[in-house]
Design a protein around this motif. Sequence first.
Motif, short mmCIF file in Angstrom:
data_model
loop_
_atom_site.label_atom_id
_atom_site.label_comp_id
_atom_site.label_asym_id
_atom_site.label_seq_id
_atom_site.Cartn_x
_atom_site.Cartn_y
_atom_site.Cartn_z
N ASP A 57 0.80 -1.23 0.00
CA ASP A 57 0.00 0.00 0.00
C ASP A 57 0.83 1.27 0.00
N HIS A 58 2.04 1.21 0.54
CA HIS A 58 2.82 2.44 0.71
C HIS A 58 4.01 2.51 -0.26
N ASN A 59 4.82 1.47 -0.29
CA ASN A 59 6.06 1.54 -1.06
C ASN A 59 5.89 1.18 -2.53
N LEU A 60 5.09 0.17 -2.82
CA LEU A 60 4.99 -0.30 -4.20
C LEU A 60 4.44 0.75 -5.16
N PRO A 61 3.40 1.50 -4.81
CA PRO A 61 2.95 2.54 -5.75
C PRO A 61 4.03 3.58 -6.05
N LYS A 62 4.84 3.91 -5.06
CA LYS A 62 5.93 4.86 -5.29
C LYS A 62 6.97 4.27 -6.24
N ILE A 63 7.26 2.99 -6.06
CA ILE A 63 8.23 2.32 -6.92
C ILE A 63 7.73 2.28 -8.36
N VAL A 64 6.43 2.01 -8.52
CA VAL A 64 5.85 1.97 -9.87
C VAL A 64 5.93 3.35 -10.52
N ALA A 65 5.63 4.40 -9.75
CA ALA A 65 5.71 5.76 -10.29
C ALA A 65 7.16 6.10 -10.68
N LEU A 66 8.11 5.73 -9.84
CA LEU A 66 9.52 5.99 -10.16
C LEU A 66 9.96 5.20 -11.38
N ALA A 67 9.47 3.99 -11.52
CA ALA A 67 9.81 3.19 -12.70
C ALA A 67 9.26 3.85 -13.96
N ALA A 127 13.65 16.99 -3.85
CA ALA A 127 13.94 18.37 -4.23
C ALA A 127 15.06 18.43 -5.27
N THR A 128 16.12 17.67 -5.03
CA THR A 128 17.23 17.63 -5.98
C THR A 128 16.80 17.00 -7.29
N LEU A 129 16.03 15.93 -7.22
CA LEU A 129 15.56 15.25 -8.42
C LEU A 129 14.70 16.17 -9.28
N GLN A 130 13.79 16.90 -8.64
CA GLN A 130 12.93 17.83 -9.38
C GLN A 130 13.76 18.90 -10.09
N GLN A 131 14.72 19.46 -9.39
CA GLN A 131 15.57 20.48 -10.00
C GLN A 131 16.36 19.91 -11.18
N ASP A 132 16.92 18.72 -10.99
CA ASP A 132 17.71 18.10 -12.06
C ASP A 132 16.84 17.77 -13.27
N ILE A 133 15.65 17.24 -13.03
CA ILE A 133 14.76 16.90 -14.15
C ILE A 133 14.34 18.16 -14.89
N GLN A 134 14.01 19.21 -14.15
CA GLN A 134 13.60 20.45 -14.81
C GLN A 134 14.74 21.05 -15.64
N GLN A 135 15.94 21.04 -15.09
CA GLN A 135 17.10 21.53 -15.84
C GLN A 135 17.35 20.66 -17.07
N GLY A 167 24.11 15.10 -20.99
CA GLY A 167 24.48 13.71 -20.71
C GLY A 167 24.82 13.49 -19.25
N PRO A 168 25.75 14.28 -18.68
CA PRO A 168 26.08 14.09 -17.26
C PRO A 168 24.88 14.32 -16.32
N LEU A 169 24.04 15.28 -16.67
CA LEU A 169 22.85 15.53 -15.85
C LEU A 169 21.91 14.33 -15.93
N GLY A 170 21.80 13.74 -17.11
CA GLY A 170 20.99 12.54 -17.27
C GLY A 170 21.52 11.37 -16.44
N THR A 171 22.83 11.23 -16.38
CA THR A 171 23.45 10.19 -15.57
C THR A 171 23.16 10.44 -14.09
N SER A 172 23.24 11.69 -13.68
CA SER A 172 22.94 12.04 -12.29
C SER A 172 21.49 11.71 -11.95
N ILE A 173 20.57 12.01 -12.84
CA ILE A 173 19.16 11.72 -12.60
C ILE A 173 18.95 10.20 -12.52
N SER A 174 19.60 9.45 -13.38
CA SER A 174 19.46 7.99 -13.37
C SER A 174 19.95 7.39 -12.08
N ASN A 175 20.92 8.04 -11.45
CA ASN A 175 21.48 7.52 -10.21
C ASN A 175 20.70 7.91 -8.97
N HIS A 176 19.70 8.79 -9.10
CA HIS A 176 18.90 9.18 -7.93
C HIS A 176 18.16 8.01 -7.42
#
Length: 176
Positions: A57-67, A127-135, A167-176
């Motif tokens: 109920d708690h973790n799996l929906p978040k994992i699906v959204a992140l996937a 917060a960091t992920l949102q900033q990186d994705i927006q950039q 490219g490097p920003l994409g790698t950083s986002i993938s590692n979040h």
Amino acid sequence: MQPITSPTAQTGWLRNASTRTKLLSAFTALCLCMAVVGGIGIWGMSQINTGTIAIADHNLPKIVALAGIRNNFLTLERNLRQAFIEPSIAKVQQQVAQLAPTEATLQSDLKSYLAFDHDSAENGIIATLQQDIQQWIDILHTIEPLVAANSSAADAQAVPMIINTWGPLGTSISNH
């Protein structure tokens, strides 16, 4: 004064008991031990069930959204890179046209992920992920017309952005 009793005198009831009483006592003790072990087992299974429900109920929906976010992110990268190396202008335009719907899905998946409750550790990462994705998306919008132009001059402008920033920003986002 009390007389000293031997250790076997305290267990004399066992020696004096009939075989029937001894067997019933042993069987009763065995049943009590089995009931205690069974009770502990049932309690343990209920604890596992509670943990499983919390995960589902708690973790799996978040994992699906992140996937979903990761899948859309990788699809955007693949389509842009494919458009960049494609020699045919028609196929380049087709690849670039696929970017907008995938980006919309990425944004939608990100919003659905943000709608869940998060703990303090997750909030710091979010917060960091949102900033990186927006950039990353802003750079994508800068690169898109350059790739769509399909010219050597546009490629000369796009390549440094892709290599040094996107490219490097994409790698950083993938590692979040």
